[in-house]
Structure formats: structure tokens, C-alpha cells
Design an enzyme around this catalytic site. Structure first.
Site, short mmCIF file in Angstrom:
data_model
loop_
_atom_site.label_atom_id
_atom_site.label_comp_id
_atom_site.label_asym_id
_atom_site.label_seq_id
_atom_site.Cartn_x
_atom_site.Cartn_y
_atom_site.Cartn_z
N HIS A 177 -0.19 2.03 6.40
CA HIS A 177 -0.91 2.32 7.64
C HIS A 177 -2.05 3.32 7.43
CE1 HIS A 177 -1.26 2.02 11.96
NE2 HIS A 177 -1.04 3.31 12.15
N ASP A 181 1.18 -2.65 5.81
CA ASP A 181 1.30 -1.79 6.99
C ASP A 181 2.65 -2.03 7.67
OD1 ASP A 181 1.06 -0.62 9.61
OD2 ASP A 181 -1.11 -0.68 9.39
N SER A 229 -5.83 3.51 14.07
CA SER A 229 -4.62 3.30 14.83
C SER A 229 -4.94 3.34 16.33
CB SER A 229 -3.60 4.37 14.41
OG SER A 229 -2.30 4.01 14.74
#
Length: 279
Positions: free
Chosen positions: A259, A231, A127
Site C-alpha cells: 500500500h 496491496d 489512499s
């Protein structure tokens, strides 16, 4: 971009998993000073291949990388995971967000590893941590062996900006999802930090959305891009864009992944990453 996004979006299938992942391990944490910043980290294993694990937004060692720290082969790897500056126990001071925070994290990660005496390592970046890892790989190619990134993007589109705005108000998060962060930052501290993150990425979006597109062509090390096709915060165009623009890269997708593929599918993820790193 968000280390706790699966929690915030109330994905039921991940709830028990997330609660378990937020329980701290018995592995000892250590603090070190890097350019007047306190950095909290763990270092596990005796393997010759050093790995730095970079968490996502507001994320920490244990919320973001517990399955990797505990399960990756300690004879093959030495795993180093940190709380990025201003997150978790890498405080004080608290995190300050601005349009340069991804680049600041990349520079600090480089300085952190340099302070530990590490000058040849790979990075696992999730991320936000994956974004800073790509910037680091581009800026400091001499130290990177290999790069693994997932849940990351080089630019922001309108759909993603709208997703961030939907979860700006932490009072609307479920108690189960908010509790681990409140424990770290307090109610007011969490809202202030999260609001500042939303402001910073919002400014990036409003100024064209570019985060690090120009950096991608400068990445020289072999790169492994992974992506969950479901996601909820990173649009499906991003892994394709990264693969196209990072020369020596490959892509692997989890058809049902969201995610947090490295947490939800930790065994498969760890196997894939291990094979890539040891090639």
C-alpha cells in the site's frame, strides 16, 4: 485507503521503515485558518510547479510524505503538505466522519490552497487522500495541472470491507504499529476516530460501495495512477478501473509493492512522479 495500513497489517519488511518515517523533520510547520478550521501544513521549495500532498486516513504530513517533502527537487517544485481537517495538528476540532467526508476533504483542500493564494497546482494523493484528490480534480478542473494517485479506489467491494473490519479494534494492533497514532490521538481518541472511519466506509459499502465513480469522467488533467500489486487493502481491479475511466491517464505498477509504495520505494517513486510532472 488507509495511511497506516501497512503497519496495522503487521508487514515485517516495512517495520523499521515506518518507525523512521514517523520521526518528525526539522522543517517548520505552520498553521492557518481556513473557514474556521485550523490547518497545519509545511511549505518547502521555491520551484514554479506547486504540489499539494494529501495524506491517507488518520495520516499526517510526516507519517505520509516525509520522503517526498525532503527529496523532491526544491528548485523545480514547491511542496505543500497538510494535515487534513481533524487529523494530526489540524485540530481542534477532531475529525467527524460521515458519508460525505471524502467530498468535504476535497472542498477543504481547494479552500486551503485558495487561502494560500495558489490557483494552479498538481496533487499527490495517497489512499484516502487520492480519493479526495480525484473528487477535487473533477469538481475544480481549473486549478489542477496534474494528478498523481495511488492506493486509491472509486468504490468499495466486499473483500475490502472485510479487510477494514479485521483491523477495527486498535487494541489488536501491535504496539509498534499503534504507537505513532496513540502519540497523536491518545488510546481512546484513536479508537474512536478509527471506529468512526470504519463506520463511515462501512455505510458507503452497504449503500452500494460507490465513492466517486461518476467523478472520474470529469477529470481533465493528465493523471498518473500507481499501484502496488500486493496491496493488502486495495483490490487489483481498482487501478485498471481508474485508468479506463480517467481519459488522460496512465498506469504504473510495482510488482512487489504494497500500500505504501511511495515510502517503500521512495527514490523510484519520486523519479517517476518528477518525470510525469515535468513533462
Amino acid at each position: 485507503m488507509l495511511s497506516f495500513s501497512c503497519k496495522l497489517l503487521k508487514i515485517p519488511s516495512n517495520r523499521n521503515l515506518i518507525v523512521n518515517l514517523c520521526k518528525y523533520s526539522t522543517i517548520k510547520e505552520t498553521k492557518i485558518q481556513v473557514k474556521n478550521q485550523t490547518i497545519n501544513y509545511v511549505k518547502e521549495g521555491n520551484g514554479p510547479h506547486k504540489i499539494l500532498c494529501c495524506p491517507g486516513a488518520l495520516g499526517t504530513i510526516w507519517s505520509d510524505f516525509k520522503p517526498q517533502i525532503e527529496k523532491l527537487d526544491k528548485n523545480q517544485f514547491t511542496i505543500i503538505a497538510w494535515d487534513p481537517p481533524g487529523y494530526g495538528f489540524s485540530r481542534p476540532p477532531n475529525r467527524v466522519f460521515n458519508k460525505e467526508f471524502y467530498r468535504n476533504d476535497a472542498d477543504m483542500a481547494f479552500e486551503f490552497m485558495k487561502t494560500l493564494g495558489e490557483d494552479n497546482y498538481s496533487i499527490l494523493g495517497w489512499s484516502d487522500g487520492g480519493i479526495s484528490a480525484m473528487i477535487l480534480a473533477a469538481k475544480y478542473p481549473q486549478v489542477l495541472r496534474k494528478l498523481v494517485t495511488w492506493g486509491s479506489n472509486a468504490y468499495i467491494i466486499e473483500w475490502e470491507y472485510q479487510q477494514y473490519e479485521k483491523i477495527r479494534d486498535v487494541s489488536k494492533w501491535s504496539e509498534r504499529m499503534r504507537a505513532p497514532l496513540v502519540k497523536l490521538y491518545g488510546n481512546d481518541g484513536l479508537q474512536k476516530m478509527w471506529g468512526s472511519w470504519c463506520d463511515a466506509v462501512g455505510e458507503l459499502y452497504k449503500n452500494g460501495g460507490d465513492i466517486c465513480k461518476a467523478d472520474l469522467v470529469k477529470i481533465k488533467c493528465p493523471t498518473f495512477i500507481l499501484h502496488g500489486d500486493k496491496d493488502p487493502l486495495v483490490a487489483p481491479e481498482h487501478p485498471e478501473f481508474l485508468t479506463k475511466n480517467i481519459k488522460n491517464s496512465r498506469l504504473y505498477k510495482f510488482p512487489d509493492g504494497k500500500h505504501n509504495i511511495h515510502l517503500k520505494y521512495s527514490d523510484e517513486f519520486n523519479d517517476l512522479v518528477t518525470k510525469f510532472l515535468l513533462e
